[in-house]
Write a protein that holds these residues in place. Structure first.
Motif, PDB file in Angstrom:
ATOM      1  N   ILE A   1       0.835  -1.208   0.000  1.00 49.81           N
ATOM      2  CA  ILE A   1       0.000   0.000   0.000  1.00 49.81           C
ATOM      3  C   ILE A   1       0.865   1.252   0.000  1.00 49.81           C
ATOM      4  CG2 ILE A   1      -1.771   1.293   1.253  1.00 49.81           C
ATOM      5  CD1 ILE A   1      -2.732  -1.362   2.425  1.00 49.81           C
ATOM      6  N   LYS A   2       1.943   1.243   0.796  1.00 49.81           N
ATOM      7  CA  LYS A   2       2.893   2.352   0.862  1.00 49.81           C
ATOM      8  C   LYS A   2       2.205   3.683   1.161  1.00 49.81           C
ATOM      9  CE  LYS A   2       6.250   0.133  -2.204  1.00 49.81           C
ATOM     10  NZ  LYS A   2       7.004   0.205  -3.481  1.00 49.81           N
ATOM     11  N   ALA A   3       1.395   3.694   2.203  1.00 47.27           N
ATOM     12  CA  ALA A   3       0.700   4.918   2.609  1.00 47.27           C
ATOM     13  C   ALA A   3       1.497   5.648   3.682  1.00 47.27           C
ATOM     14  CB  ALA A   3      -0.693   4.578   3.138  1.00 47.27           C
ATOM     15  N   ASP A   4       1.558   6.966   3.593  1.00 43.72           N
ATOM     16  CA  ASP A   4       2.246   7.757   4.611  1.00 43.72           C
ATOM     17  C   ASP A   4       1.436   7.820   5.906  1.00 43.72           C
ATOM     18  OD1 ASP A   4       4.494   8.637   2.970  1.00 43.72           O
ATOM     19  OD2 ASP A   4       2.996   9.801   1.853  1.00 43.72           O
ATOM     20  N   HIS A   5       0.127   7.741   5.785  1.00 45.46           N
ATOM     21  CA  HIS A   5      -0.768   7.777   6.945  1.00 45.46           C
ATOM     22  C   HIS A   5      -1.836   6.695   6.757  1.00 45.46           C
ATOM     23  CE1 HIS A   5       0.654  11.910   8.075  1.00 45.46           C
ATOM     24  NE2 HIS A   5       0.853  11.976   6.768  1.00 45.46           N
ATOM     25  N   ILE A   6      -2.247   6.084   7.865  1.00 47.63           N
ATOM     26  CA  ILE A   6      -3.282   5.051   7.806  1.00 47.63           C
ATOM     27  C   ILE A   6      -4.318   5.317   8.895  1.00 47.63           C
ATOM     28  CG2 ILE A   6      -3.820   2.595   8.049  1.00 47.63           C
ATOM     29  CD1 ILE A   6      -0.992   1.962   7.090  1.00 47.63           C
TER      30      ILE A   6
ATOM     31  N   ASP B   1       6.092   2.007   7.272  1.00 48.07           N
ATOM     32  CA  ASP B   1       6.569   3.355   7.571  1.00 48.07           C
ATOM     33  C   ASP B   1       5.540   4.141   8.390  1.00 48.07           C
ATOM     34  OD1 ASP B   1       8.959   2.946   6.293  1.00 48.07           O
ATOM     35  OD2 ASP B   1       8.310   3.842   4.388  1.00 48.07           O
ATOM     36  N   ALA B   2       4.269   4.000   8.044  1.00 44.02           N
ATOM     37  CA  ALA B   2       3.215   4.735   8.762  1.00 44.02           C
ATOM     38  C   ALA B   2       3.200   4.351  10.236  1.00 44.02           C
ATOM     39  CB  ALA B   2       1.854   4.467   8.124  1.00 44.02           C
ATOM     40  N   VAL B   3       3.420   3.074  10.517  1.00 42.73           N
ATOM     41  CA  VAL B   3       3.431   2.603  11.908  1.00 42.73           C
ATOM     42  C   VAL B   3       4.676   3.127  12.621  1.00 42.73           C
ATOM     43  CG1 VAL B   3       3.478   0.582  13.415  1.00 42.73           C
ATOM     44  CG2 VAL B   3       2.108   0.540  11.310  1.00 42.73           C
ATOM     45  N   LYS B   4       5.827   3.010  11.980  1.00 42.12           N
ATOM     46  CA  LYS B   4       7.077   3.452  12.609  1.00 42.12           C
ATOM     47  C   LYS B   4       7.105   4.961  12.838  1.00 42.12           C
ATOM     48  CE  LYS B   4       9.736   1.371   9.540  1.00 42.12           C
ATOM     49  NZ  LYS B   4      10.956   0.856   8.851  1.00 42.12           N
ATOM     50  N   ASN B   5       6.440   5.704  11.956  1.00 39.09           N
ATOM     51  CA  ASN B   5       6.413   7.162  12.081  1.00 39.09           C
ATOM     52  C   ASN B   5       5.244   7.667  12.935  1.00 39.09           C
ATOM     53  OD1 ASN B   5       8.675   7.443  10.415  1.00 39.09           O
ATOM     54  ND2 ASN B   5       7.419   7.483   8.558  1.00 39.09           N
ATOM     55  N   LYS B   6       4.532   6.718  13.534  1.00 42.93           N
ATOM     56  CA  LYS B   6       3.370   7.055  14.378  1.00 42.93           C
ATOM     57  C   LYS B   6       2.316   7.856  13.612  1.00 42.93           C
ATOM     58  CE  LYS B   6       6.099   7.010  18.656  1.00 42.93           C
ATOM     59  NZ  LYS B   6       5.730   5.606  18.939  1.00 42.93           N
ATOM     60  N   HIS B   7       2.085   7.419  12.386  1.00 41.35           N
ATOM     61  CA  HIS B   7       1.067   8.030  11.537  1.00 41.35           C
ATOM     62  C   HIS B   7      -0.124   7.089  11.323  1.00 41.35           C
ATOM     63  CE1 HIS B   7       4.097  11.071   9.554  1.00 41.35           C
ATOM     64  NE2 HIS B   7       3.758  11.386  10.786  1.00 41.35           N
ATOM     65  N   VAL B   8      -0.399   6.286  12.339  1.00 45.04           N
ATOM     66  CA  VAL B   8      -1.587   5.417  12.321  1.00 45.04           C
ATOM     67  C   VAL B   8      -2.583   5.989  13.326  1.00 45.04           C
ATOM     68  CG1 VAL B   8      -2.516   3.117  12.786  1.00 45.04           C
ATOM     69  CG2 VAL B   8      -0.321   3.365  11.618  1.00 45.04           C
ATOM     70  N   TYR B   9      -3.830   6.165  12.868  1.00 46.77           N
ATOM     71  CA  TYR B   9      -4.860   6.778  13.711  1.00 46.77           C
ATOM     72  C   TYR B   9      -5.974   5.761  13.922  1.00 46.77           C
ATOM     73  CZ  TYR B   9      -2.136  10.391  11.438  1.00 46.77           C
ATOM     74  OH  TYR B   9      -1.089  11.118  10.938  1.00 46.77           O
ATOM     75  N   GLU B  10      -6.089   5.281  15.145  1.00 48.44           N
ATOM     76  CA  GLU B  10      -7.079   4.241  15.442  1.00 48.44           C
ATOM     77  C   GLU B  10      -8.443   4.870  15.698  1.00 48.44           C
ATOM     78  OE1 GLU B  10      -6.102   1.092  18.083  1.00 48.44           O
ATOM     79  OE2 GLU B  10      -3.963   1.175  17.630  1.00 48.44           O
ATOM     80  N   MET B  11      -9.419   4.436  14.931  1.00 46.84           N
ATOM     81  CA  MET B  11     -10.793   4.922  15.039  1.00 46.84           C
ATOM     82  C   MET B  11     -11.663   3.782  15.562  1.00 46.84           C
ATOM     83  SD  MET B  11     -10.569   8.047  13.859  1.00 46.84           S
ATOM     84  CE  MET B  11      -8.863   8.337  14.344  1.00 46.84           C
ATOM     85  N   ASN B  12     -12.183   3.939  16.773  1.00 46.51           N
ATOM     86  CA  ASN B  12     -12.908   2.830  17.398  1.00 46.51           C
ATOM     87  C   ASN B  12     -14.416   2.896  17.240  1.00 46.51           C
ATOM     88  OD1 ASN B  12     -10.393   3.106  19.842  1.00 46.51           O
ATOM     89  ND2 ASN B  12     -10.614   1.389  18.434  1.00 46.51           N
TER      90      ASN B  12
END
Length: 317
Positions: A251-256, A280-291
């Motif tokens: 996927i190679k997304a900068d943000h997820i 990369d998104a995970v390592k750069n803390k660019h993952v946003y969890e929506m519950n």
């Protein structure tokens, strides 16, 4: 002479009485007409089944899975869509106290709610071929699939059904303004960064194409850049295949945006996966969890507004 004056006075009085009577008659006639119009006003529309006559200004409406459009127009339904205890969570502040009705609209449940209008999202939403039975309970409108699938068209049509065309135009204009303002802020913050939406359900992962649910808001309304992998998926199909965990690096997304309910098995799989943790998104803390997936996985004005608010808060820093 006296008789002549008496005749003149009598004539004048007669004219005044006639004028007054005509004036009162005209006013009453107009008032009665208005009252009659208010009581019997009807709207004739063409739906998926043909021509349908519905009462204007309906008060008790059942429109399962169309509650977003109703609420956007300031209307509280007589009952709200549900599957067991599942409802549209994101609308509960507005639908507090509204009784639930099963998604398949059992006739006895519909009758008990005594609606004056029933609205279906599509012909296929009518279960067991009971269209004629619903019509006996209340006037019944059935959306065409192509109208229902596009929330803007759906809202515009709902405005016609409920005689709230001006309100529909107003909220749509407000939405466009909101989207434009958020778009500018997000673009300033992340520039050409790409964003992907991953929905976790059970132990499966679903990647949203550009026009599926909230992805339509991100990529089209907010102008956020799609990863090439998402772009190559094309338009959303009716069937939706999960994506394998092993393919996530492609996927190679900068943000997820990770969308799920708490406790889904797939979340545990991701947390323990070296593949996921290597993104990369995970390592750069660019993952946003929506519950709360309820507004991410449906089409509607209010759902889209909530998506905009959440995306702006996450990305425009």
């Amino acid at each position: 002479m006296f008789k002549k004056r008496l005749a003149i006075v009598f004539t004048l009085l007669t004219i005044l009485i006639l004028v007054s009577a005509c004036s009162n008659s005209g006013g009453n006639s107009s008032k009665d007409t208005n009252n009659t119009d208010n009581k019997t006003a009807e709207v004739k529309l063409t739906d998926a089944k043909g021509e349908v006559v519905i009462p204007a200004n309906s008060k008790k409406i059942i429109a399962p899975y169309l509650e977003d459009s109703l609420v956007a127009l300031g209307v509280k339904p007589a009952a709200q869509w549900s599957i067991g205890n599942t409802v549209l969570d994101y609308l509960q502040p507005e639908l507090k106290g509204v009784p639930k009705i099963s998604w398949d609209l059992p006739l006895e449940q519909v009758i008990s709610n005594n609606p004056d209008l029933i609205i279906f999202s599509s012909p296929s939403a009518i279960q067991k071929g009971q269209y004629e039975e619903y019509k006996k309970i209340a006037p019944t409108y059935v959306f065409k699939d192509e109208i229902s699938a596009d929330w803007r068209k759906q809202l515009t049509q709902m405005g016609q059904i409920l005689s709230k065309q001006d309100k529909a135009k107003e909220v749509l204009a407000n939405y466009d303004t909101k989207a434009a303002e958020a778009k500018a802020k997000i673009q300033k913050s992340i520039g050409e960064d790409t964003v992907a939406l991953l929905w976790v359900m059970g132990d499966k992962f679903y990647l949203m194409e550009h026009n599926r649910f909230s992805a339509n808001v991100l990529y089209n309304d907010l102008g956020i850049k799609q990863p090439d992998f998402v772009k190559n998926l094309g338009d959303a199909a009716v069937q939706w295949d999960p994506i394998a965990l092993e393919k996530l690096p492609e996927i190679k997304a900068d943000h997820i945006f990770l969308i799920s309910k708490k406790g889904e098995a797939g979340l545990d799989l991701l947390s323990k996966s070296s593949i996921w943790n290597g993104l990369d998104a995970v390592k750069n803390k660019h993952v946003y969890e929506m519950n709360d997936p309820s507004f991410w996985t449906i089409n509607g004005l209010i759902a889209s507004e909530k998506t905009i608010d959440t995306v702006e808060k996450s990305l425009a820093k």
